[in-house]
Design an enzyme around this catalytic site. Structure first.
Site: not given
Ligand code: NAP
Length: 260
Positions: A160, A167
């Site tokens: 990720y 995020k």
């Protein structure tokens, strides 16, 4: 949830197709009585978006072009939504992007350009949109803003990579925006969703393994349905969460609570 959002109007950013999380939120808003304006990043998806919109009980008040890296488009999309809707009570931010090469391999190899792009599209865009919707929400005595996050904001999720950094910045933005706008009765929260098969998710290396692990190790022993993100979003967008702001609500079958 019929009636929960009666008379409420707002902008939804991030519907690409019927699998989009933002589309599940839009359907839940429609069922709850709200009217939305939708945006599209390019003409490639405009026709499909209009077709989806036509399937709602209350069709969208407007379809507006918006690339979140373009300040002029941010200005015109928010102004256009406020005009078409007669105001703005809520904002749904469900946008993320990183170079495909940066969503695999080692995070340490991320170049400056890829880092800046991911942070610009996936994190700064929430602040840019919030700046612009704020006066419209103030004019209506308050509002509610949600964004979509993922557990990689809090934990290292190999693959990720730079999106995890984005995020983290997004969730930190939620807390500061909640403080800045709280005195105007505008709430800002995030939904941290478990993995869902969408267009954006396809770009993450090892996504299928992430689904398997989540299904096996979540307290509920299953994956989430995208409709469950829509339902949880109704809680944050409606007055039943009137004292909740600066929060990250995990809608992940409990996976975040586990050590492994
Ligand atoms: P999606 O359907 O592909 O939605 C992503 C949206 O971002 C698309 O509408 C895309 O538009 C838009 N976008 C990308 N760059 C943009 C830009 N520069 N300007 C305007 N829009 C832009 O995928 P999704 O999974 O529903 O993603 C929505 C949000 O949920 C994202 O923040 C994602 O990180 C988050 N999330 C997803 C999962 C998951 O497992 N799927 C889990 C947790 C959180 P185009 O398609 O036109 O580029």
């Amino acid at each position: 949830m019929s009636g929960l959002m009666d008379g409420k109007v707002g902008l939804v950013v991030g519907v690409a197709n019927k699998r989009s999380i933002a589309w599940a939120v839009t359907r839940a808003l429609d069922e709850a009585g709200a009217t939305v304006a939708l945006t599209y990043q390019n003409e490639r998806i405009e026709a499909g978006l209009r077709k989806l919109g036509d399937s709602l009980t209350t069709p969208p008040a407007a379809y507006l072009p918006l690339d979140v890296t373009d300040d002029a488009q941010l200005d015109s999309a928010v102004a256009g939504a406020a005009d078409a809707l007669g105001g703005i009570d809520f904002l749904v931010h469900a946008v993320a992007f990183a170079n495909p090469d940066d969503l695999g391999g080692r995070y340490v190899d991320t170049a400056r350009e890829g880092f800046m792009l991911a942070l610009d599209v996936s994190a700064y865009s929430l602040t840019a949109l919030t700046q612009r919707v704020e006066p419209h929400m103030v004019a209506r005595g308050g509002g509610s803003i949600i964004t979509l996050s993922y557990l990689a904001a809090e934990r290292a999720v190999p693959g990720y990579n730079v999106m995890g950094i984005a995020k983290s910045a997004l969730e930190s933005s939620v807390r500061l925006l909640a403080w800045d706008l709280g005195e105007s009765n505008i709430r800002v929260n995030a939904v941290s969703a478990g993995p869902v098969r969408t267009l954006a998710a396809k770009g993450v290396s090892g996504f299928t393994e992430m689904l398997d692990v989540a299904a096996e190790r979540s307290p509920l022993r299953r994956l989430i349905a995208v409709e469950e993100v829509g339902d949880a979003s109704m809680y944050l967008l409606s007055s039943i969460s009137s004292a909740v702001t600066g929060e990250v609500l995990h809608v992940d079958a409990g996976y975040h609570a586990m050590a492994t």
